[in-house]
Design a protein around this motif. Structure first.
Motif, mmCIF file in Angstrom:
data_model
loop_
_atom_site.group_PDB
_atom_site.id
_atom_site.type_symbol
_atom_site.label_atom_id
_atom_site.label_comp_id
_atom_site.label_asym_id
_atom_site.label_seq_id
_atom_site.Cartn_x
_atom_site.Cartn_y
_atom_site.Cartn_z
ATOM 1 N N UNK A 119 0.828 -1.216 0.124
ATOM 2 C CA UNK A 119 -0.006 -0.124 0.156
ATOM 3 C C UNK A 119 0.969 1.230 -0.071
ATOM 4 N N UNK A 120 1.830 1.231 0.785
ATOM 5 C CA UNK A 120 2.821 2.488 0.722
ATOM 6 C C UNK A 120 3.541 2.605 -0.597
ATOM 7 N N UNK A 121 3.836 1.557 -1.226
ATOM 8 C CA UNK A 121 4.648 1.727 -2.502
ATOM 9 C C UNK A 121 3.433 2.423 -3.455
ATOM 10 N N UNK A 122 2.426 1.732 -3.450
ATOM 11 C CA UNK A 122 1.157 2.178 -4.265
ATOM 12 C C UNK A 122 0.849 3.753 -3.861
ATOM 13 N N UNK A 123 0.819 4.384 -2.855
ATOM 14 C CA UNK A 123 0.543 5.725 -2.556
ATOM 15 C C UNK A 123 1.856 6.389 -3.012
#
Length: 270
Positions: A198-202
């Motif tokens: 999720x952090x990578x996606x953000x």
């Protein structure tokens, strides 16, 4: 899983978490040791305030923060006489308290303050390190440990107002920016509690939106906004709803831009 602050000894109390992106920690330490004033330059939400908080903790100095605004007068920084039932008493302002106590005084977005207010800083930023208080006749010598730190967003201020050269050249300037994607993802994960994917996606979403900086978007998403979106996601808010609320809506009210940003969210998180 949250990673420990680099260099923090086992069992030590953890202060405000900050992950260096370059040599800014060592540079700030040397400026503090030698009584040099520091100017932090960088976009909104890139970590300037957190950096100052971390350094004050690391150096063991009290921190006094002043959010600057158009109506900030010199007396708001230095102090004023207050009328009481038995007469008038002098009350120190935040800058005066910092000078007396040997604290770090942080003026956030200093160019928002009036120019006649900024001028009172000059005597504190050279070899004199003094603060004249005209209303009381005092001339305060800065206590050991005192340091003046200011910040502003050059990209935003370029269109509005800027510091005078006579003020700028009294500071050691440190340029801060958004971290590289891999590091920014680690920061978002640490601060918000979302998983790595999720952090990578953000961060991927932010990279796409930041390419719109010169295409009608006045401000690009800050690391702070990504952390806010991640915090919502970690608390159970659906992914897209969190992105719409914490990233898209704060950036623009213009319908076509909002639609374009929503499309980027949908394309990032397929």
């Amino acid at each position: 899983m949250n990673e420990p602050v680099p260099g923090l000894a086992a069992g030590a109390v953890e202060g405000p978490w900050y992950h260096p992106t370059g040599n800014e920690v060592a540079l700030f330490e040397q400026c503090h040791a030698r009584g040099l004033a520091v100017m932090l330059k960088g976009p909104t939400g890139c970590g300037k305030t957190r950096f100052v908080e971390h350094m004050a903790w690391k150096l063991g100095r009290p921190l006094i923060t002043v959010p600057c605004h158009d109506d900030l007068a010199a007396s708001d920084l230095i102090g004023r006489f207050l009328i009481q039932h038995d007469g008038t008493v002098w009350q120190d302002g935040p800058l005066t308290r910092a000078v007396r106590e040997g604290a770090i005084c942080y003026l956030d977005e200093v160019v928002e303050a009036r120019q006649d207010t900024v001028v009172v800083l000059h005597a504190l930023t050279d070899h004199r390190r003094i603060l004249p208080i005209d209303k009381t006749g005092e001339v305060l010598q800065a206590a050991p440990g005192f340091q003046l730190v200011i910040s502003y967003n050059p990209g935003y201020q370029r269109m509005l107002k800027d510091l005078k050269p006579s003020t700028r050249q009294r500071f050691v300037a440190m340029d801060l920016d958004f971290p590289p994607p891999e590091l920014e993802a680690r920061i978002v994960q640490h601060e918000s509690g979302v998983d790595q994917a999720a952090a990578n996606g953000l961060v991927s979403l932010a990279e796409r939106i930041r390419q719109l900086r010169d295409r009608g978007l006045a401000e690009v998403p800050s690391t702070r906004l990504l952390i806010a979106a991640g915090t919502l996601m970690a608390s159970g808010i659906p992914l897209r709803e969190a992105c719409y609320a914490a990233i898209v809506s704060p950036l623009s009210d213009e319908s076509s831009m909002v639609d374009a940003l929503r499309d980027l969210v949908d394309a990032t998180f397929v």
